[in-house]
Write an enzyme that holds these catalytic residues in place. Structure first.
Site, PDB file in Angstrom:
ATOM      1  N   ASP B  85      22.836   7.721   9.254  1.00  0.00           N
ATOM      2  CA  ASP B  85      22.646   6.907  10.451  1.00  0.00           C
ATOM      3  C   ASP B  85      21.188   6.836  10.875  1.00  0.00           C
ATOM      4  O   ASP B  85      20.786   5.877  11.533  1.00  0.00           O
ATOM      5  CB  ASP B  85      23.556   7.394  11.589  1.00  0.00           C
ATOM      6  CG  ASP B  85      24.951   6.796  11.465  1.00  0.00           C
ATOM      7  OD1 ASP B  85      25.057   5.560  11.478  1.00  0.00           O
ATOM      8  OD2 ASP B  85      25.928   7.553  11.329  1.00  0.00           O
ATOM      9  N   GLU B 116      24.351   1.770  15.322  1.00  0.00           N
ATOM     10  CA  GLU B 116      24.053   2.945  14.485  1.00  0.00           C
ATOM     11  C   GLU B 116      23.269   3.990  15.277  1.00  0.00           C
ATOM     12  O   GLU B 116      23.380   5.195  15.017  1.00  0.00           O
ATOM     13  CB  GLU B 116      23.251   2.548  13.241  1.00  0.00           C
ATOM     14  CG  GLU B 116      23.841   1.412  12.417  1.00  0.00           C
ATOM     15  CD  GLU B 116      25.006   1.816  11.529  1.00  0.00           C
ATOM     16  OE1 GLU B 116      25.646   2.850  11.811  1.00  0.00           O
ATOM     17  OE2 GLU B 116      25.283   1.094  10.556  1.00  0.00           O
ATOM     18  N   HIS B 119      25.543   6.240  16.934  1.00  0.00           N
ATOM     19  CA  HIS B 119      26.065   7.265  16.019  1.00  0.00           C
ATOM     20  C   HIS B 119      25.079   8.427  15.918  1.00  0.00           C
ATOM     21  O   HIS B 119      25.461   9.587  15.984  1.00  0.00           O
ATOM     22  CB  HIS B 119      26.323   6.671  14.626  1.00  0.00           C
ATOM     23  CG  HIS B 119      27.253   5.491  14.648  1.00  0.00           C
ATOM     24  ND1 HIS B 119      27.505   4.723  13.547  1.00  0.00           N
ATOM     25  CD2 HIS B 119      27.984   4.951  15.656  1.00  0.00           C
ATOM     26  CE1 HIS B 119      28.351   3.755  13.875  1.00  0.00           C
ATOM     27  NE2 HIS B 119      28.650   3.877  15.142  1.00  0.00           N
ATOM     28  N   TYR B 123      25.547  12.670  17.045  1.00  0.00           N
ATOM     29  CA  TYR B 123      25.433  13.901  16.251  1.00  0.00           C
ATOM     30  C   TYR B 123      24.707  14.980  17.047  1.00  0.00           C
ATOM     31  O   TYR B 123      25.056  16.159  16.971  1.00  0.00           O
ATOM     32  CB  TYR B 123      24.725  13.636  14.915  1.00  0.00           C
ATOM     33  CG  TYR B 123      25.419  12.563  14.099  1.00  0.00           C
ATOM     34  CD1 TYR B 123      26.815  12.554  13.998  1.00  0.00           C
ATOM     35  CD2 TYR B 123      24.716  11.547  13.476  1.00  0.00           C
ATOM     36  CE1 TYR B 123      27.462  11.555  13.292  1.00  0.00           C
ATOM     37  CE2 TYR B 123      25.365  10.546  12.766  1.00  0.00           C
ATOM     38  CZ  TYR B 123      26.733  10.555  12.681  1.00  0.00           C
ATOM     39  OH  TYR B 123      27.389   9.560  11.994  1.00  0.00           O
ATOM     40  N   GLU B 205      27.927   1.902   3.714  1.00  0.00           N
ATOM     41  CA  GLU B 205      28.887   1.811   4.813  1.00  0.00           C
ATOM     42  C   GLU B 205      30.320   1.962   4.320  1.00  0.00           C
ATOM     43  O   GLU B 205      31.193   2.397   5.053  1.00  0.00           O
ATOM     44  CB  GLU B 205      28.757   0.445   5.509  1.00  0.00           C
ATOM     45  CG  GLU B 205      27.330   0.048   5.820  1.00  0.00           C
ATOM     46  CD  GLU B 205      27.030   0.032   7.301  1.00  0.00           C
ATOM     47  OE1 GLU B 205      27.527   0.922   8.007  1.00  0.00           O
ATOM     48  OE2 GLU B 205      26.302  -0.873   7.726  1.00  0.00           O
ATOM     49  N   ASP B 238      33.364   1.418  14.132  1.00  0.00           N
ATOM     50  CA  ASP B 238      32.137   0.622  13.995  1.00  0.00           C
ATOM     51  C   ASP B 238      31.822   0.350  12.529  1.00  0.00           C
ATOM     52  O   ASP B 238      31.466  -0.760  12.151  1.00  0.00           O
ATOM     53  CB  ASP B 238      30.931   1.373  14.611  1.00  0.00           C
ATOM     54  CG  ASP B 238      31.018   1.473  16.128  1.00  0.00           C
ATOM     55  OD1 ASP B 238      31.741   0.672  16.747  1.00  0.00           O
ATOM     56  OD2 ASP B 238      30.353   2.371  16.699  1.00  0.00           O
ATOM     57  N   GLU B 239      31.949   1.394  11.715  1.00  0.00           N
ATOM     58  CA  GLU B 239      31.594   1.243  10.294  1.00  0.00           C
ATOM     59  C   GLU B 239      32.458   0.194   9.606  1.00  0.00           C
ATOM     60  O   GLU B 239      31.984  -0.535   8.733  1.00  0.00           O
ATOM     61  CB  GLU B 239      31.687   2.576   9.549  1.00  0.00           C
ATOM     62  CG  GLU B 239      30.677   3.646   9.969  1.00  0.00           C
ATOM     63  CD  GLU B 239      29.236   3.184   9.987  1.00  0.00           C
ATOM     64  OE1 GLU B 239      28.919   2.175   9.337  1.00  0.00           O
ATOM     65  OE2 GLU B 239      28.419   3.813  10.673  1.00  0.00           O
ATOM     66  N   HIS B 242      30.849  -3.009  10.317  1.00  0.00           N
ATOM     67  CA  HIS B 242      29.598  -3.194   9.567  1.00  0.00           C
ATOM     68  C   HIS B 242      29.906  -3.572   8.120  1.00  0.00           C
ATOM     69  O   HIS B 242      29.251  -4.424   7.527  1.00  0.00           O
ATOM     70  CB  HIS B 242      28.755  -1.906   9.575  1.00  0.00           C
ATOM     71  CG  HIS B 242      28.451  -1.415  10.952  1.00  0.00           C
ATOM     72  ND1 HIS B 242      27.959  -0.162  11.208  1.00  0.00           N
ATOM     73  CD2 HIS B 242      28.594  -2.015  12.159  1.00  0.00           C
ATOM     74  CE1 HIS B 242      27.799  -0.015  12.509  1.00  0.00           C
ATOM     75  NE2 HIS B 242      28.184  -1.122  13.110  1.00  0.00           N
TER      76      HIS B 242
HETATM   77 FE   LIG Z   1      27.138   1.311   9.789  1.00  0.00          FE
HETATM   78 FE   LIG Z   2      26.784   4.439  11.500  1.00  0.00          FE
END
Ligand SMILES: [Fe+2]
Ligand SMILES: [Fe+2]
Ligand code: FES
Lengths: 84, 376
Positions: B85, B116, B119, B123, B205, B238-239, B242
């Site tokens: 990310d 992103e 994301h 973390y 992705e 989300d991924e 994408h």
């Molecule tokens: Fe992504």
């Molecule tokens: Fe991501």
């Protein structure tokens, strides 16, 4: 009541008890891959060999010719499909 | 060919190709060449979430009680995702924005990259909670050989495109001597780099996150690290979007109506595309081996995870018109699908585990006795 023939398998009836083709297939214990169940990930892609389906919501996932997304569609006519 | 932030050329945006036409001038969405990108933007905006809204505090106890080999699995995955990310939060902007020619695609790229960054921030939220020394986790990413090996393949195609575009926008096509070094660039070569770059992002992705997702959900199946799993579900949602975005880009390129040269390039690069998929799958299998080097976790081991990598690699390849390269046809961990369903991932404020809402709730639970000493 449209018939759904699954290639290499017997046919099932889309009798209105399932909101989508994906749910109908699952009710008959047929394993179809899925993630989003909303037409945007493409994980449920199956082949549409014959007949027509109607989308409940316009899917965002890329659908190539001869494929369809069972998670957001219902059969318009009798159809024949192939589950990958 | 130089980039300009506001192209004065009056153009019909509907006639521009996705990339390498005129730079975008007016960000307008009243007309769209590819409405799909506008729909992806809307969907992505509807997915908006904030890491701080997810309460991960119970994970701290879970984490402390994990055996060492499971701690290794958990934290290594987190580091790898952090790398991915970090790259994705900036690279689509840096690589694609200088060459994009459609406003709806330009805005999709920005919206995508922004998500992103959420994301990445999540973390830190997770690591801060499970470790008293979060810096050690992040510092190690730059030293971790296993992760750095992957970084090379994740970034290579982006860097090649960015480098070529820099040269092209400064000097145009042809042979150039830059700092005493001779370099050649052509538009055709740039388009090739673009195609391969989008392909490699698609693989990133579509495949690279999923080993890690599977582990997170395997913990959560045992009711462990559930705060983390909740965040991973939001990330996975989300991924998936994408991924759909890059699949559309690749399929539009390969069809050739947008830019006939891209269709030719897609054909020429087919073998390289197969190689990118194959290499990524091998690397992810290697990663599974590294994760489980000191022991497996309940419900998941190296072999199952490798089969899963093969399975998703096949399905991602088919989605962009390539043939599957592995013989695996069944999903070895079908239970993962229920974790990936987006229906019930909504971060709804009424849910108890949302900490920001709980702050408000404390106020509601004050009773009369609390004001005993108050004189107004
Ligand atoms: Fe992504
Ligand atoms: Fe991501
Ligand atoms: S499950 Fe995502 S498109 Fe059907």
């Amino acid at each position: 009541m449209p018939n759904v023939k699954i290639s290499g398998n017997s046919a099932i009836a889309f009798d209105g008890t399932a909101p989508t083709l994906l749910t109908a297939l699952e009710q008959h214990k047929l394993q179809v891959n899925f993630h989003c169940r909303q037409g945007y990930c493409g994980a449920c892609r199956c082949k549409l060999l014959q007949g027509e389906v109607q989308y409940l919501n316009e899917p965002l996932a890329f659908v190539r010719k001869g494929e369809f997304l069972p998670c957001c569609s219902i059969p318009l006519t009798d159809i024949e499909i192939e589950i990958p | 060919m130089a980039y300009t932030t506001f192209n004065r050329q009056i153009n019909d945006q509907l006639k521009e190709p996705m990339f390498f036409g005129n730079p975008v001038n007016i960000s307008r969405y009243d007309q769209q060449k590819y409405g799909i990108f506008e729909k992806l933007i809307e969907k992505q905006l509807s997915f908006f979430w904030r890491p701080e809204e997810v309460d991960v505090s119970k994970d701290r106890i879970d984490y402390q009680n994990l055996p060492e080999h499971e701690k290794h699995i958990f934290i290594s995955n987190l580091k790898y995702q952090t790398l991915l990310d970090s790259v994705q939060g900036r690279s689509p902007n840096v690589a694609f924005l200088p060459i994009v020619s459609l406003p709806e695609l330009e805005t999709w790229i920005e919206t995508w990259a922004f998500s992103e960054t959420i994301h990445s921030r999540s973390y830190t939220h997770i690591v801060r909670n499970i470790s008293a020394e979060p810096h050690k986790v992040f510092d190690d990413i730059m030293l971790n050989e296993k992760i750095l090996q992957r970084a090379e393949d994740v970034t290579r195609y982006y860097d090649a495109l960015i480098d070529g575009v820099n040269l092209y926008q400064r000097c145009g096509e042809g042979n150039h001597t830059i700092n005493g070094e001779s370099q050649n660039i052509s538009l055709y070569e740039l388009k090739r780099r673009l195609y391969l770059c989008v392909m490699s992002v698609n693989v990133l992705e579509a495949i690279r996150f999923y080993v890690s997702f599977a582990c997170s959900f395997a913990f959560a199946e045992r009711e462990l690290m559930e705060g983390n799993a909740k965040i991973i579900r939001l990330i996975a949602r989300d991924e998936a979007l994408h991924l759909t975005g890059t699949q559309h880009m690749l399929n539009i390129m390969a069809a050739g109506d947008d830019d006939p040269q891209m269709a030719q390039i897609a054909k020429e690069c087919e073998e390289e595309a197969y190689a990118i998929f194959r290499k990524a799958a091998e690397q992810e299998k290697d990663w599974a081996e590294f994760l489980f080097k000191d022991g497996s976790m309940i419900g998941l081991n190296k072999d199952i995870l490798c089969q899963y990598v093969e399975y998703i690699t096949n399905s991602r390849m088919q989605a962009i018109g390539l043939k599957p390269i592995f013989s695996t046809t069944q999903n070895p961990i079908p239970w993962i699908n229920t974790w990936l369903v987006s229906d019930n991932v909504q971060v709804a404020p009424q849910e108890a585990e949302i900490s920001s809402y709980l702050v408000g709730q404390i106020d509601n639970e004050v009773d009369g006795g609390d004001f005993g000493d108050f004189d107004l």
